[in-house]
Design a protein around this motif. Structure first.
Motif, PDB file in Angstrom:
ATOM      1  N   ASP A  49       0.826  -1.209   0.000  1.00 54.52           N
ATOM      2  CA  ASP A  49       0.000   0.000   0.000  1.00 54.52           C
ATOM      3  C   ASP A  49       0.862   1.262   0.000  1.00 54.52           C
ATOM      4  N   ALA A  57      -7.429   1.529  -1.503  1.00 46.72           N
ATOM      5  CA  ALA A  57      -8.656   1.653  -0.714  1.00 46.72           C
ATOM      6  C   ALA A  57      -9.413   0.322  -0.669  1.00 46.72           C
ATOM      7  N   ASN A  70      -8.480  -4.074   5.525  1.00 48.24           N
ATOM      8  CA  ASN A  70      -7.646  -3.951   6.724  1.00 48.24           C
ATOM      9  C   ASN A  70      -6.176  -4.283   6.471  1.00 48.24           C
ATOM     10  N   ASP A  87      -2.570  -0.249   5.730  1.00 45.65           N
ATOM     11  CA  ASP A  87      -2.626   0.768   6.773  1.00 45.65           C
ATOM     12  C   ASP A  87      -2.867   2.158   6.187  1.00 45.65           C
ATOM     13  N   ARG A  96      -5.154   2.755   3.781  1.00 46.71           N
ATOM     14  CA  ARG A  96      -6.421   2.724   3.042  1.00 46.71           C
ATOM     15  C   ARG A  96      -7.251   3.978   3.265  1.00 46.71           C
ATOM     16  N   GLU A  97      -7.268   4.507   4.482  1.00 46.58           N
ATOM     17  CA  GLU A  97      -8.039   5.729   4.753  1.00 46.58           C
ATOM     18  C   GLU A  97      -7.424   6.925   4.034  1.00 46.58           C
ATOM     19  N   GLU A  98      -6.107   7.004   4.035  1.00 42.92           N
ATOM     20  CA  GLU A  98      -5.412   8.071   3.310  1.00 42.92           C
ATOM     21  C   GLU A  98      -5.691   7.966   1.819  1.00 42.92           C
ATOM     22  N   ALA A 113      -8.333   6.570   0.407  1.00 41.94           N
ATOM     23  CA  ALA A 113      -9.741   6.927   0.187  1.00 41.94           C
ATOM     24  C   ALA A 113      -9.924   8.442   0.225  1.00 41.94           C
ATOM     25  N   ARG A 114      -9.215   9.106   1.143  1.00 41.16           N
ATOM     26  CA  ARG A 114      -9.297  10.564   1.235  1.00 41.16           C
ATOM     27  C   ARG A 114      -8.745  11.219  -0.034  1.00 41.16           C
ATOM     28  N   GLN A 115      -7.595  10.739  -0.498  1.00 43.58           N
ATOM     29  CA  GLN A 115      -7.004  11.291  -1.722  1.00 43.58           C
ATOM     30  C   GLN A 115      -7.874  10.985  -2.935  1.00 43.58           C
TER      31      GLN A 115
END
Length: 183
Positions: free
Chosen positions: A128, A152, A156, A159, A161-163, A165-167
């Motif tokens: 990732d 994304a 799990n 680590d 994935r949230e970053e 998704a935000r980008q």
């Protein structure tokens, strides 16, 4: 005579659990040390020295020498614990070289190196990280979207994935016209 054989058999039988516990307590890799570890540790020290020296950071050959050596560790010790780390650090150095040179060829080489790291070491925890770094560097919005969506979608396992998704949400919305022109 019979008594001594029984006694020896009893000692052997009594020692068996102790031997099994001792054998299980010794790590499997202790007998066969990973050759990628000392090679990577030595190179990592050289990388840190380069990063701390502003004079050396100005010259391309310092980066190139370390990149070649790190890639050699990744290629030579493909199954080693540090092969993925060596490939990832080599890609990071290519990215740093791009920030110094600002050459499109260096940026493309860094993107390719990060993608290669993610593909070659698909089970690594650095997949990732490599995909997000490649997305950050690529000038192609469609490719960036694809890479971030891939991270994304890793769940799990990633680590970042949230970053990602935000980008991904911050990217301009893809229209049917722009999608057709990119294809």
């Amino acid at each position: 005579m019979k008594r001594s054989r029984l006694r020896l058999a009893g000692i052997r039988a009594g020692m068996l659990p102790a031997l099994l516990i001792a054998a299980l307590a010794v790590p499997a890799h202790a007998a066969d040390p990973d050759p990628s570890l000392p090679a990577f540790v030595a190179l990592k020290k050289d990388v840190e020295a380069l990063r701390k020296d502003p004079e050396k950071k100005r010259f391309r050959h310092h980066y190139e020498k370390l990149i070649v050596r790190l890639q050699a560790v990744a290629n030579t010790h493909k199954e080693g614990d540090k092969a993925d780390d060596a490939a990832f650090v080599a890609a990071q150095l290519l990215e740093e070289l791009y920030y110094v040179s600002r050459l499109d060829a260096d940026r493309a080489a860094a993107v390719d190196a990060f993608l290669s790291c993610a593909e070659r070491f698909a089970r690594s925890s650095l997949v990732d990280d490599a995909l997000v770094a490649a997305a950050r560097l690529t000038p192609d919005t469609g490719k960036r979207r694809t890479l971030l969506a891939r991270v994304a979608g890793m769940g799990n396992k990633a680590d970042l994935r949230e970053e990602a998704a935000r980008q991904l949400a911050a990217l301009p919305k893809e229209t049917a016209r722009s999608a057709a022109s990119e294809a």
